[in-house]
Write an enzyme that holds these catalytic residues in place. Sequence first.
Site, PDB file in Angstrom:
ATOM      1  CD  GLU A  82       2.048  12.040  12.957  1.00 29.63           C
ATOM      2  OE1 GLU A  82       1.248  11.258  12.416  1.00 29.63           O
ATOM      3  OE2 GLU A  82       2.059  13.262  12.715  1.00 29.63           O
ATOM      4  CD  GLU A 138      -2.843   1.078   2.452  1.00 28.44           C
ATOM      5  OE1 GLU A 138      -2.697   0.174   3.308  1.00 28.44           O
ATOM      6  OE2 GLU A 138      -3.778   1.877   2.474  1.00 28.44           O
TER       7      GLU A 138
HETATM    8  C1  LIG Z   1      -8.644   8.846   3.073  1.00 27.71           C
HETATM    9  C2  LIG Z   1      -8.445   7.644   3.935  1.00 27.71           C
HETATM   10  C3  LIG Z   1      -8.694   6.388   3.415  1.00 27.71           C
HETATM   11  C4  LIG Z   1      -8.538   5.260   4.216  1.00 27.71           C
HETATM   12  N1  LIG Z   1      -8.838   4.036   3.689  1.00 27.71           N
HETATM   13  C5  LIG Z   1      -8.753   2.933   4.459  1.00 27.71           C
HETATM   14  C6  LIG Z   1      -9.155   1.666   3.957  1.00 27.71           C
HETATM   15  O1  LIG Z   1      -9.572   1.530   2.799  1.00 27.71           O
HETATM   16  N2  LIG Z   1      -9.083   0.592   4.764  1.00 27.71           N
HETATM   17  C7  LIG Z   1      -8.616   0.687   6.048  1.00 27.71           C
HETATM   18  O2  LIG Z   1      -8.549  -0.338   6.718  1.00 27.71           O
HETATM   19  N3  LIG Z   1      -8.229   1.886   6.580  1.00 27.71           N
HETATM   20  C8  LIG Z   1      -8.300   3.009   5.809  1.00 27.71           C
HETATM   21  N4  LIG Z   1      -7.934   4.236   6.320  1.00 27.71           N
HETATM   22  C9  LIG Z   1      -7.551   4.319   7.726  1.00 27.71           C
HETATM   23  C10 LIG Z   1      -6.092   4.638   7.973  1.00 27.71           C
HETATM   24  O3  LIG Z   1      -5.280   3.527   7.718  1.00 27.71           O
HETATM   25  C11 LIG Z   1      -6.006   5.103   9.446  1.00 27.71           C
HETATM   26  O4  LIG Z   1      -6.665   6.341   9.515  1.00 27.71           O
HETATM   27  C12 LIG Z   1      -4.593   5.255   9.931  1.00 27.71           C
HETATM   28  O5  LIG Z   1      -3.947   4.019  10.000  1.00 27.71           O
HETATM   29  C13 LIG Z   1      -4.547   5.930  11.322  1.00 27.71           C
HETATM   30  O6  LIG Z   1      -5.376   5.275  12.210  1.00 27.71           O
HETATM   31  P1  LIG Z   1      -6.447   6.094  13.081  1.00 27.71           P
HETATM   32  O7  LIG Z   1      -7.239   6.940  12.154  1.00 27.71           O
HETATM   33  O8  LIG Z   1      -7.177   5.129  13.932  1.00 27.71           O
HETATM   34  O9  LIG Z   1      -5.591   7.086  13.971  1.00 27.71           O
HETATM   35  P2  LIG Z   1      -4.867   6.741  15.357  1.00 27.71           P
HETATM   36  O10 LIG Z   1      -4.136   5.445  15.230  1.00 27.71           O
HETATM   37  O11 LIG Z   1      -5.870   6.872  16.448  1.00 27.71           O
HETATM   38  O12 LIG Z   1      -3.816   7.901  15.444  1.00 27.71           O
HETATM   39  C14 LIG Z   1      -4.178   9.240  15.865  1.00 27.71           C
HETATM   40  C15 LIG Z   1      -2.918  10.094  15.818  1.00 27.71           C
HETATM   41  O13 LIG Z   1      -1.949   9.588  16.756  1.00 27.71           O
HETATM   42  C16 LIG Z   1      -0.713   9.332  16.112  1.00 27.71           C
HETATM   43  N5  LIG Z   1      -0.092   8.126  16.666  1.00 27.71           N
HETATM   44  C17 LIG Z   1      -0.695   6.944  16.939  1.00 27.71           C
HETATM   45  N6  LIG Z   1       0.188   6.056  17.417  1.00 27.71           N
HETATM   46  C18 LIG Z   1       1.397   6.687  17.453  1.00 27.71           C
HETATM   47  C19 LIG Z   1       2.716   6.282  17.841  1.00 27.71           C
HETATM   48  N7  LIG Z   1       2.967   5.056  18.271  1.00 27.71           N
HETATM   49  N8  LIG Z   1       3.728   7.192  17.708  1.00 27.71           N
HETATM   50  C20 LIG Z   1       3.469   8.445  17.229  1.00 27.71           C
HETATM   51  N9  LIG Z   1       2.233   8.882  16.867  1.00 27.71           N
HETATM   52  C21 LIG Z   1       1.239   8.015  16.974  1.00 27.71           C
HETATM   53  C22 LIG Z   1      -1.068   9.107  14.649  1.00 27.71           C
HETATM   54  O14 LIG Z   1       0.020   9.387  13.788  1.00 27.71           O
HETATM   55  C23 LIG Z   1      -2.229  10.092  14.456  1.00 27.71           C
HETATM   56  O15 LIG Z   1      -1.727  11.376  14.194  1.00 27.71           O
HETATM   57  C24 LIG Z   1      -8.087   5.385   5.546  1.00 27.71           C
HETATM   58  C25 LIG Z   1      -7.802   6.663   6.061  1.00 27.71           C
HETATM   59  C26 LIG Z   1      -7.991   7.788   5.278  1.00 27.71           C
HETATM   60  C27 LIG Z   1      -7.701   9.128   5.868  1.00 27.71           C
END
Ligand SMILES: Cc1cc2nc3c(=O)[nH]c(=O)nc-3n(C[C@H](O)[C@H](O)[C@H](O)COP(=O)(O)OP(=O)(O)OC[C@H]3O[C@@H](n4cnc5c(N)ncnc54)[C@H](O)[C@@H]3O)c2cc1C
Length: 390
Positions: free
Chosen positions: A370, A239
């Site tokens: 991040e 990906e």
């Molecule tokens: C346009 C779009 C399309 C997407 N499409 C898909 C899809 O088709 N299928 C799918 O499964 N997912 C999809 N996603 C989801 C995407 O993979 C997640 O949004 C991403 O992995 C972050 O997870 P979260 O949103 O739960 O944020 P969180 O994991 O809750 O993170 C919140 C914030 O905390 C930071 N953070 C978290 N852990 C750490 C760490 N250990 N160290 C430093 N910083 C940290 C992150 O960088 C972020 O800024 C999509 C997202 C977007 C925006």
Amino acid sequence: MGLGEHEAKSPDRMRLEHAIETFLATRSSGTRSDVAFWGAQFDAGLAWVAHPIGLGGLGVSPELQAVADERLLAAGVDRSNIRRNQIGYGIVAPALVVHAASVLQAQRLRPLFTSEERWCQLFSEPGAGSDLAAVATSAVRDGDCWVVNGQKVWTSMAHAARWGLLLARTDPSVPKHRGITAFMVDMHAAGVEVRPLRQMTGEAEFNEVFLTSVRVPDGHRIGAVGDGWAVAKTTLANERTYLGSLLSARTTAADGLLAGWRECEARSDVLRDRVVQAYTELQLLRWLAGRDAARRTSGSVGPESAVLKLMMAESNKRVTEVGLDLLGSDGMIYGSYVIDAPDEADLTIAEPRKAFLRARANSLEGGTSEILRNVIGERVLGLPSEPRPQ
Ligand SMILES: Cc1cc2nc3c(=O)[nH]c(=O)nc-3n(C[C@H](O)[C@H](O)[C@H](O)COP(=O)(O)OP(=O)(O)OC[C@H]3O[C@@H](n4cnc5c(N)ncnc54)[C@H](O)[C@@H]3O)c2cc1C
């Protein structure tokens, strides 16, 4: 990546060129944008050139994909099958080639390429995004089937997908990375409910997906029971590479910047510097994508893919901001706020206002910036890992 006049062509390249010319010669008349054509392209090994023969490829080096793409494009081959099924083509297919049983590979890869069967990625959950191994959706064995219950979120194009690549917990009693299994889920099956989620562009490209007692045949398992984390790692690495190369390879952004500069009514030295900076970044990204492709071998994408994805995401945000600023105060007027669920997930948007809004998501989708910095620090540079409370 161009081949110099005096450079010798590799055997792989000669084989590829021969396959392309033979294919084009046999399809010299008729449309180049229908299911029959794309099916023939798959059969000729010109879908993913690095895939094994019989699975849409020729078993040649992945860096030659760019050569194939360029030649087929020049011959007028339409890529709307890929645009309609970006997740299937760039993210799911490489995982199927490595992890799926051969019967599933034979059944699913061809209709995936022709986009008769589109795919989505059922990974993220409300409590499992960056920490993907925390997935809580459960799959419980019941005879020849698994019964799946849970909720996925941010599932791009789920509303158009025929199949979903699912990560589910099959054993809650073992450490979290070892209790996960991957499946392909029929998105039309009873118990699958897709609800749209609106993005800041106005479109609902992604969705929530609720899975209630969905029966998944064991034959639709991808990889061994408990081996889902390996499938996840292959998928995520591909990906990153796919998203990174998709955006960094585009020339429309560079052309758009120059056109924007020519038409700009509020030119300044500062703005000119930013246009030059953005244009240079786009060129550097193209070279980085080429180097990334050259380093890969079929089926293996290393943690280095995080570098390309990180650079692409951060750069695309800067580049689209320059594109917006070139419009001056007109940049504030978003004239095309269409509220719908699109038929394609378009990441290479030409319209500057929409491109600016859509690019904000680049540093989230496919792993946040991040998290990618963590991956690069720990797995590429070998720095000490961050504390993991669990
Ligand atoms: C346009 C779009 C399309 C997407 N499409 C898909 C899809 O088709 N299928 C799918 O499964 N997912 C999809 N996603 C989801 C995407 O993979 C997640 O949004 C991403 O992995 C972050 O997870 P979260 O949103 O739960 O944020 P969180 O994991 O809750 O993170 C919140 C914030 O905390 C930071 N953070 C978290 N852990 C750490 C760490 N250990 N160290 C430093 N910083 C940290 C992150 O960088 C972020 O800024 C999509 C997202 C977007 C925006």
